[in-house]
Scaffold this motif. Structure first.
Motif, mmCIF file in Angstrom:
data_model
loop_
_atom_site.group_PDB
_atom_site.id
_atom_site.type_symbol
_atom_site.label_atom_id
_atom_site.label_comp_id
_atom_site.label_asym_id
_atom_site.label_seq_id
_atom_site.Cartn_x
_atom_site.Cartn_y
_atom_site.Cartn_z
ATOM 1 N N ALA A 182 51.757 78.151 15.410
ATOM 2 C CA ALA A 182 51.564 77.100 16.416
ATOM 3 C C ALA A 182 52.628 77.139 17.505
ATOM 4 O O ALA A 182 52.364 76.811 18.663
ATOM 5 N N GLY A 183 53.849 77.554 17.163
ATOM 6 C CA GLY A 183 54.922 77.567 18.141
ATOM 7 C C GLY A 183 55.074 78.859 18.898
ATOM 8 O O GLY A 183 56.008 78.995 19.713
ATOM 9 N N ASP A 184 54.206 79.820 18.681
ATOM 10 C CA ASP A 184 54.312 81.114 19.361
ATOM 11 C C ASP A 184 53.913 80.954 20.832
ATOM 12 O O ASP A 184 52.780 80.551 21.130
ATOM 13 N N PRO A 185 54.799 81.285 21.779
ATOM 14 C CA PRO A 185 54.445 81.158 23.195
ATOM 15 C C PRO A 185 53.327 82.100 23.628
ATOM 16 O O PRO A 185 52.726 81.901 24.686
ATOM 17 N N ASN A 186 53.044 83.108 22.811
ATOM 18 C CA ASN A 186 51.978 84.062 23.124
ATOM 19 C C ASN A 186 50.704 83.793 22.330
ATOM 20 O O ASN A 186 49.808 84.634 22.284
ATOM 21 N N ARG A 187 50.618 82.627 21.723
ATOM 22 C CA ARG A 187 49.500 82.345 20.829
ATOM 23 C C ARG A 187 48.143 82.473 21.526
ATOM 24 O O ARG A 187 47.139 82.834 20.907
ATOM 25 N N ASP A 188 48.073 82.184 22.816
ATOM 26 C CA ASP A 188 46.794 82.279 23.522
ATOM 27 C C ASP A 188 46.271 83.712 23.546
ATOM 28 O O ASP A 188 45.056 83.943 23.560
ATOM 29 N N LEU A 189 47.188 84.695 23.521
ATOM 30 C CA LEU A 189 46.760 86.094 23.476
ATOM 31 C C LEU A 189 46.190 86.421 22.100
ATOM 32 O O LEU A 189 45.191 87.145 21.981
ATOM 33 N N TRP A 190 46.827 85.898 21.038
ATOM 34 C CA TRP A 190 46.241 86.048 19.694
ATOM 35 C C TRP A 190 44.847 85.434 19.659
ATOM 36 O O TRP A 190 43.896 86.062 19.188
ATOM 37 N N TRP A 191 44.719 84.215 20.165
ATOM 38 C CA TRP A 191 43.439 83.507 20.111
ATOM 39 C C TRP A 191 42.358 84.283 20.864
ATOM 40 O O TRP A 191 41.209 84.369 20.417
ATOM 41 N N ALA A 192 42.695 84.858 21.983
ATOM 42 C CA ALA A 192 41.720 85.619 22.772
ATOM 43 C C ALA A 192 41.171 86.805 21.999
ATOM 44 O O ALA A 192 40.050 87.267 22.267
ATOM 45 N N HIS A 193 41.932 87.289 21.022
ATOM 46 C CA HIS A 193 41.494 88.438 20.214
ATOM 47 C C HIS A 193 40.774 88.022 18.937
ATOM 48 O O HIS A 193 40.510 88.856 18.076
ATOM 49 N N THR A 194 40.438 86.754 18.817
ATOM 50 C CA THR A 194 39.681 86.282 17.654
ATOM 51 C C THR A 194 38.212 86.065 18.001
ATOM 52 O O THR A 194 37.576 85.163 17.465
ATOM 53 N N GLY A 195 37.680 86.892 18.893
ATOM 54 C CA GLY A 195 36.274 86.793 19.251
ATOM 55 C C GLY A 195 35.996 86.916 20.728
ATOM 56 O O GLY A 195 34.846 86.818 21.154
ATOM 57 N N GLY A 196 37.025 87.145 21.546
ATOM 58 C CA GLY A 196 36.830 87.252 22.992
ATOM 59 C C GLY A 196 36.239 88.570 23.444
ATOM 60 O O GLY A 196 35.938 88.734 24.629
ATOM 61 N N GLY A 197 36.062 89.509 22.528
ATOM 62 C CA GLY A 197 35.481 90.799 22.889
ATOM 63 C C GLY A 197 36.536 91.775 23.369
ATOM 64 O O GLY A 197 37.622 91.395 23.819
ATOM 65 N N GLY A 198 36.209 93.055 23.277
ATOM 66 C CA GLY A 198 37.146 94.094 23.674
ATOM 67 C C GLY A 198 37.119 94.371 25.163
ATOM 68 O O GLY A 198 36.162 94.047 25.861
ATOM 69 N N GLY A 199 38.189 94.980 25.650
ATOM 70 C CA GLY A 199 38.214 95.457 27.027
ATOM 71 C C GLY A 199 38.519 94.423 28.072
ATOM 72 O O GLY A 199 38.250 94.652 29.258
ATOM 73 N N SER A 200 39.117 93.277 27.699
ATOM 74 C CA SER A 200 39.383 92.216 28.671
ATOM 75 C C SER A 200 40.857 91.907 28.873
ATOM 76 O O SER A 200 41.223 91.347 29.905
ATOM 77 N N PHE A 201 41.716 92.214 27.903
ATOM 78 C CA PHE A 201 43.094 91.747 27.968
ATOM 79 C C PHE A 201 44.129 92.862 27.879
ATOM 80 O O PHE A 201 45.230 92.715 28.402
ATOM 81 N N GLY A 202 43.818 93.947 27.217
ATOM 82 C CA GLY A 202 44.777 95.020 27.057
ATOM 83 C C GLY A 202 44.330 95.984 25.977
ATOM 84 O O GLY A 202 43.179 95.959 25.539
ATOM 85 N N VAL A 203 45.249 96.817 25.523
ATOM 86 C CA VAL A 203 44.973 97.806 24.485
ATOM 87 C C VAL A 203 45.608 97.324 23.183
ATOM 88 O O VAL A 203 46.825 97.180 23.098
ATOM 89 N N VAL A 204 44.776 97.058 22.177
ATOM 90 C CA VAL A 204 45.304 96.646 20.880
ATOM 91 C C VAL A 204 45.851 97.871 20.151
ATOM 92 O O VAL A 204 45.118 98.833 19.913
ATOM 93 N N THR A 205 47.128 97.812 19.811
ATOM 94 C CA THR A 205 47.749 98.908 19.079
ATOM 95 C C THR A 205 47.882 98.601 17.591
ATOM 96 O O THR A 205 47.827 99.501 16.759
ATOM 97 N N ARG A 206 48.075 97.315 17.246
ATOM 98 C CA ARG A 206 48.204 96.939 15.835
ATOM 99 C C ARG A 206 47.663 95.529 15.606
ATOM 100 O O ARG A 206 47.815 94.652 16.455
ATOM 101 N N TYR A 207 47.050 95.355 14.437
ATOM 102 C CA TYR A 207 46.657 94.043 13.930
ATOM 103 C C TYR A 207 47.435 93.768 12.644
ATOM 104 O O TYR A 207 47.711 94.689 11.874
ATOM 105 N N TRP A 208 47.727 92.502 12.392
ATOM 106 C CA TRP A 208 48.257 92.066 11.105
ATOM 107 C C TRP A 208 47.292 91.046 10.496
ATOM 108 O O TRP A 208 46.827 90.127 11.190
ATOM 109 N N PHE A 209 46.995 91.190 9.215
ATOM 110 C CA PHE A 209 46.031 90.321 8.545
ATOM 111 C C PHE A 209 46.675 89.628 7.342
ATOM 112 O O PHE A 209 47.365 90.254 6.540
ATOM 113 N N ARG A 210 46.394 88.332 7.241
ATOM 114 C CA ARG A 210 46.831 87.538 6.102
ATOM 115 C C ARG A 210 45.980 86.275 6.049
ATOM 116 O O ARG A 210 45.672 85.675 7.091
ATOM 117 N N SER A 211 45.599 85.872 4.847
ATOM 118 C CA SER A 211 44.820 84.642 4.713
ATOM 119 C C SER A 211 45.625 83.455 5.237
ATOM 120 O O SER A 211 46.837 83.373 5.003
#
Length: 550
Positions: free
Chosen positions: A222-251
């Motif tokens: 919640a306190g991450d200043p870049n959280r909106d970029l994370w959120w955009a990658h949760t369904g915003g589709g590819g090719g709109s914001f940049g090149v994803v180099t790594r994902y981290w996954f955790r429940s």
């Protein structure tokens, strides 16, 4: 093509990939491979030649093989293809393209349904296939997956090493990079939700307004200043914001440091079967009853608390030339009384149809790990040209929609068995998440439809395009030819990209293409676009548009 081959066109899996791609490179520790960059840094210290990706030019023997994806409708002629093996090399490749004023695109698994990657204006393709590491990051208590890995590689690594999984798609050759950005769903989604429901962080190479490329890590904290970029990658589709180099996954509810408890465990075993209703025995009334029953059952059994959330199914009607209407079923054996629940489901779907379905594959039990590729690994035909469409349904198909579907499937002018409408049971745990929690907004649907056809001869393009467009617009005729958000339908899925949604000849609804994909979440995606890609470096025909005020 047999009806089984027709089904595999849409839901089959690819051949087993090499096991060497599943772990970090020799000499690289798990922590080194997984450690994320600090915000605004490149994520490593490579300099000079080591920071430049391999470059493939038109004279290179590899060029032809790297300038098209799965869909042979689209080929490109870029100035070069870049093949990075690190975040620093991605930063350099993006920077060089931007500095030279060259339009770029990014390829992951190569499954894009439109020409978003292989576009005539693209001069540089960044091919992520050299970045495929999958590991556990103890510093962040999350699993790290590089942007060039495939779903199959990811499933194999997570399961074999830690006994966990992600609820992603059934086609193993799909790239994680694009699949996750679009939302990501599969056979375990009713049980565990969408892939993005487990996305903890993402590393993205972005371009600042001054034209400087850099890597940014954004988390769901919640306190991450870049959280909106994370959120955009949760369904915003590819090719709109940049090149994803790594994902981290955790429940999101995971605690502790035991990797085997930080993502969901898959079922130990599953029950699987295929049933067929021969077209030769299907009257219009019988067909309507079958499709209606299936829709009603999903309306009644798609809540997050349903005992049937452990069941996944696909009803797949195709043209009469396909021979039959198929139903594939998978059921988690850990559900109490699983076998009887499955049989009750079949009885409900077949109630009043008047035909005893044929068992193409008899009901039997398999370990989940083997069933992920059941009934066998399959690779797309390398000559395939294809067109796909999608639709979400909040309720089963209406009588008018079923009638329209029957008319187009029994049209004697089109006898191509590769056409199919794959009607997936949806909902369950997917619908336990609020629409605004992720960019993937479709959180109360009960059915997810994939419409598709494939062919090999370029001279047949017009015929197949005309048919799938007519079929889709016939079923959704009452809402302008597309599944608008209303009480019955709920728009479309960005990972099944469909350029026709932006064409007024085929979308007469008055609902914009981006509202079919993202509904009320679109303005938030636009704000993220204006912050992270003000120069609109990352763009295609259906990328997120900059807001008018920028």
């Amino acid at each position: 093509m047999t009806s089984v081959s027709r089904r595999r066109l849409l839901t089959g899996t690819a051949a087993v990939v090499g096991a060497t791609a599943l772990t970090s490179q020799a000499g690289v520790t798990a922590a080194q491979a997984a450690a994320p960059a600090a915000a605004g840094t490149t994520g490593n210290t490579e300099t000079g030649a080591t920071a430049r990706a391999l470059t493939v030019s038109p004279q290179d023997v590899r060029y032809s093989g790297l300038t098209s994806g799965q869909n042979q409708l689209f080929h490109s002629r870029p100035d070069c293809v870049r093949l990075p093996r690190s975040t620093a090399q991605v930063v350099t490749a993006v920077q060089e393209a931007v500095s030279a004023g060259k339009r770029l695109s990014v390829r992951g698994g190569g499954h894009c349904y439109e020409n978003f990657v292989d576009h005539p204006d693209v001069k540089v393709i960044i091919d992520m296939s050299g970045m495929r590491k999958i590991d556990y990051d103890p510093a962040h208590q999350a699993f790290v997956v590089e942007g060039g890995a495939t779903l199959g590689e990811t499933y194999f690594a997570l399961f074999r090493q830690w006994g966990v999984t992600l609820p992603g798609g059934a086609c193993y050759s799909v790239g994680v990079g694009g699949h996750v950005q679009g939302g990501g769903y599969g056979n375990l989604s009713r049980l565990h939700g969408l892939v993005v429901d487990y996305l903890y962080a993402v590393e993205v190479v972005v371009v600042d307004p001054d034209g400087r490329a850099r890597a940014v890590v954004a988390t769901r904290e919640a306190g991450d200043p870049n959280r909106d970029l994370w959120w955009a990658h949760t369904g915003g589709g590819g090719g709109s914001f940049g090149v994803v180099t790594r994902y981290w996954f955790r429940s999101p509810t995971a605690t502790g440091t035991d990797p085997s408890r930080l993502l969901p465990a898959p079922p130990t075993d599953v029950l699987v079967t295929w049933l067929q209703w021969p077209w030769a025995q299907l009257t219009e009334a019988r067909f309507a009853r079958l499709v209606r029953n299936y829709g009603v059952w999903n309306e009644q059994n798609s809540s997050p608390t349903s005992p049937y959330k452990g069941l996944t199914a696909r009803l797949e009607p195709g043209p009469k030339a396909g021979g039959s209407v198929l139903l594939s079923i998978q059921m988690d054996t850990a559900v109490p009384n699983a076998r009887q629940l499955l049989l009750d489901f079949v009885a409900a779907v077949n109630d009043g149809v008047g035909i005893t379905p044929v068992e193409y594959q008899e009901l039997h039990q398999l370990p989940w790990f083997q069933a992920t590729g059941w009934p066998g690994f399959w690779m797309s035909n390398p000559t395939d040209r294809y067109k796909y469409k999608s639709s979400y349904h909040r309720k089963g198909l209406t009588d008018d929609q079923i009638g329209g579907l029957y008319r187009v499937l029994t049209d004697s002018d089109y006898n191509h068995p590769a056409f199919v409408v794959s009607i997936a049971a949806h909902g369950g745990q997917v619908n336990a998440v609020a629409p605004a929690a992720t960019a993937q907004v479709h959180r109360d649907s009960v059915l997810k439809l994939l419409w598709g056809t494939a062919w090999g001869n370029p001279s047949d393009d017009a015929k197949h395009f005309a048919y799938i467009r007519r079929a889709f617009s016939t079923v959704y005729a009452s809402t302008g030819g597309v599944p608008v958000p209303n009480a019955v339908t709920d728009g479309c899925y960005i990972n099944y990209a469909d350029g026709d949604l932006a064409d007024p000849a085929w979308n007469r609804s008055g609902v914009a293409w981006h509202d079919l994909y993202w509904k009320q979440n679109y303005p938030t995606l636009q704000r993220a676009k204006s912050r992270w890609d003000r120069r609109d470096v990352f763009r295609h025909a259906q990328s997120i548009r900059l807001p008018a005020t920028v």
